[in-house]
Design a protein around this motif. Structure first.
Motif, PDB file in Angstrom:
ATOM      1  N   THR A 174      -1.594   8.314   1.170  1.00 54.59           N
ATOM      2  CA  THR A 174      -1.518   9.354   0.142  1.00 54.59           C
ATOM      3  C   THR A 174      -1.900  10.720   0.718  1.00 54.59           C
ATOM      4  OG1 THR A 174      -2.121   7.722  -1.546  1.00 54.59           O
ATOM      5  CG2 THR A 174      -2.320  10.039  -2.141  1.00 54.59           C
TER       6      THR A 174
ATOM      7  N   LEU B 196      -4.781  -2.725   1.678  1.00 54.53           N
ATOM      8  CA  LEU B 196      -4.886  -1.828   0.519  1.00 54.53           C
ATOM      9  C   LEU B 196      -5.700  -0.575   0.839  1.00 54.53           C
ATOM     10  CD1 LEU B 196      -5.424  -4.431  -2.346  1.00 54.53           C
ATOM     11  CD2 LEU B 196      -3.321  -3.230  -1.719  1.00 54.53           C
TER      12      LEU B 196
ATOM     13  N   LEU C 196       1.816   1.810  -3.631  1.00 51.33           N
ATOM     14  CA  LEU C 196       0.637   2.295  -4.361  1.00 51.33           C
ATOM     15  C   LEU C 196       0.345   3.757  -4.008  1.00 51.33           C
ATOM     16  CD1 LEU C 196      -1.736  -0.806  -4.091  1.00 51.33           C
ATOM     17  CD2 LEU C 196      -0.439  -0.051  -6.087  1.00 51.33           C
ATOM     18  N   ALA C 197       0.509   4.084  -2.714  1.00 52.57           N
ATOM     19  CA  ALA C 197       0.295   5.471  -2.287  1.00 52.57           C
ATOM     20  C   ALA C 197       1.347   6.391  -2.892  1.00 52.57           C
ATOM     21  CB  ALA C 197       0.342   5.557  -0.760  1.00 52.57           C
TER      22      ALA C 197
ATOM     23  N   SER D 190      -7.307  13.175  -2.087  1.00 51.99           N
ATOM     24  CA  SER D 190      -7.346  11.811  -1.540  1.00 51.99           C
ATOM     25  C   SER D 190      -8.784  11.367  -1.305  1.00 51.99           C
ATOM     26  CB  SER D 190      -6.536  11.733  -0.245  1.00 51.99           C
ATOM     27  OG  SER D 190      -6.989  12.698   0.692  1.00 51.99           O
TER      28      SER D 190
ATOM     29  N   THR E 101      -3.966   2.760   1.434  1.00 57.70           N
ATOM     30  CA  THR E 101      -3.387   3.552   0.336  1.00 57.70           C
ATOM     31  C   THR E 101      -3.881   5.000   0.324  1.00 57.70           C
ATOM     32  OG1 THR E 101      -3.064   1.583  -1.020  1.00 57.70           O
ATOM     33  CG2 THR E 101      -3.122   3.691  -2.162  1.00 57.70           C
TER      34      THR E 101
ATOM     35  N   THR F 183     -12.793   4.948  -5.759  1.00 51.95           N
ATOM     36  CA  THR F 183     -12.506   3.529  -5.505  1.00 51.95           C
ATOM     37  C   THR F 183     -13.735   2.813  -4.969  1.00 51.95           C
ATOM     38  OG1 THR F 183     -10.202   4.101  -5.018  1.00 51.95           O
ATOM     39  CG2 THR F 183     -10.966   1.932  -4.314  1.00 51.95           C
TER      40      THR F 183
ATOM     41  N   PRO G   7       0.814  -1.230   0.000  1.00 51.58           N
ATOM     42  CA  PRO G   7       0.000   0.000   0.000  1.00 51.58           C
ATOM     43  C   PRO G   7       0.839   1.267   0.000  1.00 51.58           C
ATOM     44  CG  PRO G   7      -0.124  -1.101   2.127  1.00 51.58           C
ATOM     45  CD  PRO G   7       0.537  -2.051   1.193  1.00 51.58           C
ATOM     46  N   PHE G   8       2.045   1.208   0.606  1.00 51.79           N
ATOM     47  CA  PHE G   8       2.911   2.385   0.586  1.00 51.79           C
ATOM     48  C   PHE G   8       3.380   2.693  -0.834  1.00 51.79           C
ATOM     49  CE2 PHE G   8       7.034   4.488   0.829  1.00 51.79           C
ATOM     50  CZ  PHE G   8       6.753   5.542   1.677  1.00 51.79           C
TER      51      PHE G   8
END
Length: 527
Positions: free
Chosen positions: A323, A316, A193-194, A223, A319, A230, A190-191
């Motif tokens: 962000t 996930l 992806l962020a 964000s 993320t 999403t 997730p980091f």
């Protein structure tokens, strides 16, 4: 009375100090606050060197309090005081420092990094005009600095690369990080992806801030918009998955059977050409094996796949949260890292932070651009060959290409399954698919990657292959995907640290500054 005090906000002290600098006097409060997020505040004691003659310039300095002395080879040129600035010529003309600047008394100085300074000039033309006039005036007043022959900048040999000892440390550090990341993969994914999302949203955040929105609000808007998007996608996709699960299972069995027929056909032709394959019974009953796998896939494997997806879902969801804090506090994090570094190494640290950020930005944003290009090219190629669902297959292939070497092979296998089912017995279309994939890979390796990502990683192809093998051995597929960006960042850290550790002048300046600070702190203790 009490309500009126709340209505009229009090200007914070740091903004009041910035507004007293003549260069920034025309900026409003929001613009000053935005500028303050980019400025690093440093303190210098009396007689401390701020920067040296002939070193590479990475920043411009604004005096908030105190006085400094400008000199060339020991000859004093001028004295600057609060409200004035210096160090701009090296940034505007991309030349080494033409003079030495030393603190005449205890000073508080705001420092702006090269890229932020150039962006400031582009954003505020009136500031650019004032600084340009200032440079012209200094050239007229102090021709001694113009006549001086510039020496090569300190970081000019960065392209020569680290030495053997540094490379050993870089490779060892990369392997250690891969081993650590393997243990905390639930947080690394997730980091990353962020990080990708941050680099995609950062230009939009900059535009919102320039339009008058606070950085905090801009981070919430961007964000939050991504999170809402999403959630909407998940709400739309979930009913679609549930309603089509049975048909997708039947389609999977159908395409697996087509792939099995293709495999039997190819192996049969190979056995006709090579007699030793017949005696080895290579590929016997392959059709039955494919059929058994596809028919029992849902019973044996589908539950495990869904369980793994459900396990990764909470991770996930981090993320958009990560962000948000990257967008909101990225500038504060850079300032915190800079504040932890002694003055002598500060400019090199600014360069290091920028270089790491630029490398990660080029890699991840470039990866997204190449994914989009590969999707378009693959879709057009599959459409021209008459393969069904070309857009979906093109997107799957482009995403699988994130996995070096194995990804393109897996993508080709999936497309070959679909093609062999849609066009049974047509070996020519398989050869055409192979040519298409080879062509796209060649375009990626020789044109798109150098043009989009550039050569910022500067890693030799032989070392790249070796690190792929090491990454796969340490962390599997995750290691394949992570090893190159990690190696690129560690390389920049290693080569910059090597430059700093080998620079005896910087080391001497640091020790001298520490003596000055110790002397100032103990001045009245012996009375």
């Amino acid at each position: 009375m009490l309500l009126s005090r709340f209505r009229h906000s009090i200007t914070p002290q740091y903004l009041a100090v910035l507004s007293e600098v003549p260069l920034f006097s025309g900026l409003n409060r929001h613009e000053l606050d935005t500028l303050n997020n980019l400025l690093h505040q440093r303190t210098y004691v009396r007689d401390e060197i701020i920067f040296d003659q002939d070193e590479e310039g990475q920043a411009i300095y604004f005096i908030l309090s105190g006085k400094v002395r400008v000199s060339v080879e020991g000859q004093i040129l001028s004295t600057l005081e609060a409200g004035q600035f210096f160090g701009e010529r090296a940034l505007l003309e991309n030349v080494p420092r033409s003079s030495q600047v030393r603190a005449l008394e205890n000073c508080v100085i705001a420092v702006l990094f090269r890229e932020d300074f150039l962006h400031l000039l582009h954003t505020y033309p009136q500031i650019a005009s004032t600084i340009t006039q200032h440079c012209s005036l200094r050239r007229t007043q102090y021709p001694e600095a113009e006549d001086k022959v510039a020496a090569p900048p300190l970081l000019a040999n960065v392209n020569s690369g680290p030495g053997p000892v540094a490379w050993a440390g870089i490779i060892a550090s990369t392997c250690l990080l891969l081993l650590i990341f393997k243990k905390i993969l639930w947080l690394v994914v997730p980091f990353l992806l962020a990080l990708i999302l941050y680099y995609l949203l950062a230009p939009l955040e900059k535009k919102l801030v320039l339009a008058g929105t606070s950085r905090h609000l801009a981070a919430i808007i961007l964000s939050g918009a991504f999170l809402v998007f999403t959630i909407l996608v998940l709400l739309l996709v979930y009913p679609l998955v549930v309603s089509n699960a049975a048909s997708w299972q039947a389609g999977f069995i159908h395409y697996s059977s087509g792939g099995a027929s293709l495999a039997e056909q190819v192996l049969g032709s190979l056995q006709e050409q090579f007699s030793f394959l017949q005696s080895a019974h290579f590929g016997s009953n392959i059709y039955q094996r494919f059929t058994d796998f596809s028919e029992h896939f849902s019973d044996k494997y589908l539950g495990k796949v869904l369980t793994a997806l459900a396990t990764w879902l909470p991770s996930l969801l981090l993320t958009p949260i990560i962000t948000f804090f990257m967008l909101k506090d990225g500038a504060h994090l850079r300032k915190m890292l800079g504040a932890a570094v002694p003055n002598a190494f500060f400019e090199k640290t600014l360069y290091l932070i920028h270089a790491v950020d630029q490398t990660a930005r080029l890699y991840f944003v470039g990866l997204m651009k190449i994914t989009l290009i590969d999707t378009i090219l693959t879709t057009l190629g599959l459409w021209a060959l008459g393969i069904s669902s070309p857009l979906i297959l093109g997107l799957i292939v482009a995403v699988l290409c994130w996995i070096p070497y194995l990804g393109p092979l897996l993508g080709f296998a999936i497309v070959a399954l679909v093609a062999s089912t849609d066009m049974p017995g047509n070996i020519g279309v398989i050869y055409s698919l192979a040519a298409l994939f080879i062509l796209i890979r060649m375009l990626d390796d020789f044109f798109f990657l150098p043009a989009i990502v550039g050569r910022s990683l500067r890693i030799h192809p032989l070392l790249t292959i070796m690190m792929f093998l090491i990454g796969e051995a340490i962390a599997g597929v995750a290691g394949l995907m992570l090893v190159i960006p990690i190696l690129g960042v560690i390389r920049i850290l290693g080569e910059t640290m090597e430059i700093i550790l080998k620079d005896t002048r910087l080391q001497a300046r640091h020790r001298y500054s520490e003596k000055l600070r110790w002397r100032a702190a103990t001045r009245d203790l012996e009375r």
